[in-house]
Scaffold this active site. Sequence first.
Site, PDB file in Angstrom:
ATOM      1  N   TYR A   1       0.852  -1.193   0.000  1.00 24.32           N
ATOM      2  CA  TYR A   1       0.000   0.000   0.000  1.00 24.32           C
ATOM      3  C   TYR A   1       0.883   1.235   0.000  1.00 24.32           C
ATOM      4  CZ  TYR A   1      -4.992  -0.626   0.114  1.00 24.32           C
ATOM      5  OH  TYR A   1      -6.282  -0.836  -0.256  1.00 24.32           O
TER       6      TYR A   1
ATOM      7  N   GLU B   1      -0.440   4.760  -0.685  1.00 26.29           N
ATOM      8  CA  GLU B   1      -1.232   5.966  -0.973  1.00 26.29           C
ATOM      9  C   GLU B   1      -0.371   7.207  -0.796  1.00 26.29           C
ATOM     10  OE1 GLU B   1      -4.541   5.463   1.635  1.00 26.29           O
ATOM     11  OE2 GLU B   1      -5.718   4.417   0.121  1.00 26.29           O
TER      12      GLU B   1
ATOM     13  N   ASP C   1      -5.586  13.064 -25.696  1.00 20.07           N
ATOM     14  CA  ASP C   1      -5.696  11.664 -25.282  1.00 20.07           C
ATOM     15  C   ASP C   1      -4.939  10.845 -26.325  1.00 20.07           C
ATOM     16  OD1 ASP C   1      -6.315   9.058 -24.747  1.00 20.07           O
ATOM     17  OD2 ASP C   1      -8.443   9.427 -24.347  1.00 20.07           O
TER      18      ASP C   1
ATOM     19  N   THR D   1      -2.845   5.204 -22.298  1.00 21.00           N
ATOM     20  CA  THR D   1      -2.744   3.885 -21.697  1.00 21.00           C
ATOM     21  C   THR D   1      -1.336   3.368 -21.986  1.00 21.00           C
ATOM     22  OG1 THR D   1      -3.755   3.047 -23.704  1.00 21.00           O
ATOM     23  CG2 THR D   1      -5.160   3.193 -21.768  1.00 21.00           C
TER      24      THR D   1
ATOM     25  N   LYS E   1      -0.944  -0.358 -25.222  1.00 16.77           N
ATOM     26  CA  LYS E   1      -1.258  -0.465 -26.653  1.00 16.77           C
ATOM     27  C   LYS E   1       0.076  -0.570 -27.415  1.00 16.77           C
ATOM     28  CE  LYS E   1      -5.861   1.567 -26.361  1.00 16.77           C
ATOM     29  NZ  LYS E   1      -6.121   2.232 -25.090  1.00 16.77           N
TER      30      LYS E   1
ATOM     31  N   ARG F   1      -1.166  -3.318 -18.634  1.00 16.74           N
ATOM     32  CA  ARG F   1      -2.431  -2.569 -18.720  1.00 16.74           C
ATOM     33  C   ARG F   1      -2.378  -1.462 -17.671  1.00 16.74           C
ATOM     34  NH1 ARG F   1      -6.216  -4.560 -21.940  1.00 16.74           N
ATOM     35  NH2 ARG F   1      -7.487  -2.817 -21.272  1.00 16.74           N
TER      36      ARG F   1
HETATM   37  N1  DSN Z   1     -10.992   0.219 -25.668  1.00 17.56           N
HETATM   38  C1  DSN Z   1      -9.908   0.947 -26.303  1.00 17.56           C
HETATM   39  C2  DSN Z   1      -9.809   0.667 -27.761  1.00 17.56           C
HETATM   40  O1  DSN Z   1      -9.966  -0.484 -28.141  1.00 17.56           O
HETATM   41  O2  DSN Z   1      -9.571   1.554 -28.540  1.00 17.56           O
HETATM   42  C3  DSN Z   1      -9.975   2.384 -26.022  1.00 17.56           C
HETATM   43  O3  DSN Z   1     -10.074   2.585 -24.670  1.00 17.56           O
END
Ligand code: DSN
Length: 428
Positions: free
Chosen positions: A63, A65, A209, A235, A238, A244
């Site tokens: 933990y 925080e 984004d 994120t 990708k 993730r």
């Molecule tokens: N779910 C993602 C995508 O496949 O583009 C975006 O958050």
Amino acid sequence: MAADSQHFWGPDYDALKAVDPEIAQVVDDELTRLRGGLQLIASENLTSPAVLAALGSTLSNKYAEGYPGRRYYGGCEVVDQAELIGVERAKKLFGAEHANLQPHSGANANLAVYAAFCQPGDKVLAMSLPHGGHLTHGAKVSFSGKWFEPVPYTVREDDGLIDYDQVRDLALEHRPKMIVAGATAYPRLIDFEKFRAIADEVGAILWVDAAHFIGLVAGQAIPSPVPHADVVTFTTHKVLRGPRGGMLVSRAEHAKALDKAVFPFLQGGPLMHAVAAKATALAEAATPDYQAYARQVIANAQALTSALETQGMRAISGGTDTHLALLDLQPLGVTGKEAEARSGLAGITLNKNAIPYDPQPPMTASGIRVGSPSITTQGMTEAEMGDVARLIATAVTADESTDVGQKTLGEVREEVGTLVSRFPAYAR
Ligand code: DSN
């Protein structure tokens, strides 16, 4: 326990199998699925063993925080190092003044941006979801559309591109608090300078984004939004090929507001194993090998898109500059829903996707989205993209309700198996 380190106590499959054979089987089956098919979901990748090792470590127990040096728990002096290292790597890799690795997901990073800059009811100008935006960019079913006032911009019907004149007109008319650039199904580069100029003209915050394309930015394969934006969220799983999770980088002037928005406003304890794994992914992304990978991701997406056009599909915007393509299947007389299901039967994983001005409802959709991050990680190049396109086109046009269609899908599945066996995922 790994043989080469007396300290590492990490992923132990035999222990999992002994304690929980049911979940061990699921883990096994997923690896078999990954290895046995073509993975073409544009937002997925095959993360490295090094990232998986950090992710499956005892850092999961802690933990923490707060932020390094300012925690609400004792014993954080070790995990502090993971976060400090990761923040420094993110700042260096992206040329950013501030970084926060704690968001549990992209949606959480995005919620933090709203929390830092907006009050409920404020107007936010963002790309409409059916035109390639994201749920958190003002969709009515998400907090962003319920608590804020979305002003959607669209892409042009004739060429599928962002109409910057429309974005400016809407900004001048509505004077939004925040403008969002970034999308989940837009294959082309975004002109961040133009967005910055529009934001400055109306005194809005510019939020990019970059979830989909940040890996290409990290690999120096496309221009960076960081010099132009107040804040960039993304994120980490990708093209970037990390665990993730979510992350954000920003100008120094916004650091305090964003950090407070992530914790304590919307999250409790950070997932320190995930923070460490993000740091590892950032180290991998700073290498020449990764830069070559990012360039190959684009080359493969471009070759795949051209080959799919040759197979009779219409590429929205006429091609791609990135890792993904959006294909209209109306010329083939097939819906996105049918294409996704048929591809699945043939061992090809992709997703149905609405195309701009789609006559079909979203759960049917007229298009598919395909991406090259995973197959490029497996080592495929332009040389394989003609075959990949042919297999997709054969699968999506095979009617699974007929014997002939079933036979065709079986043949495609077999050929997919042969192709991927030459580029094994997670090869030993
Ligand atoms: N779910 C993602 C995508 O496949 O583009 C975006 O958050």
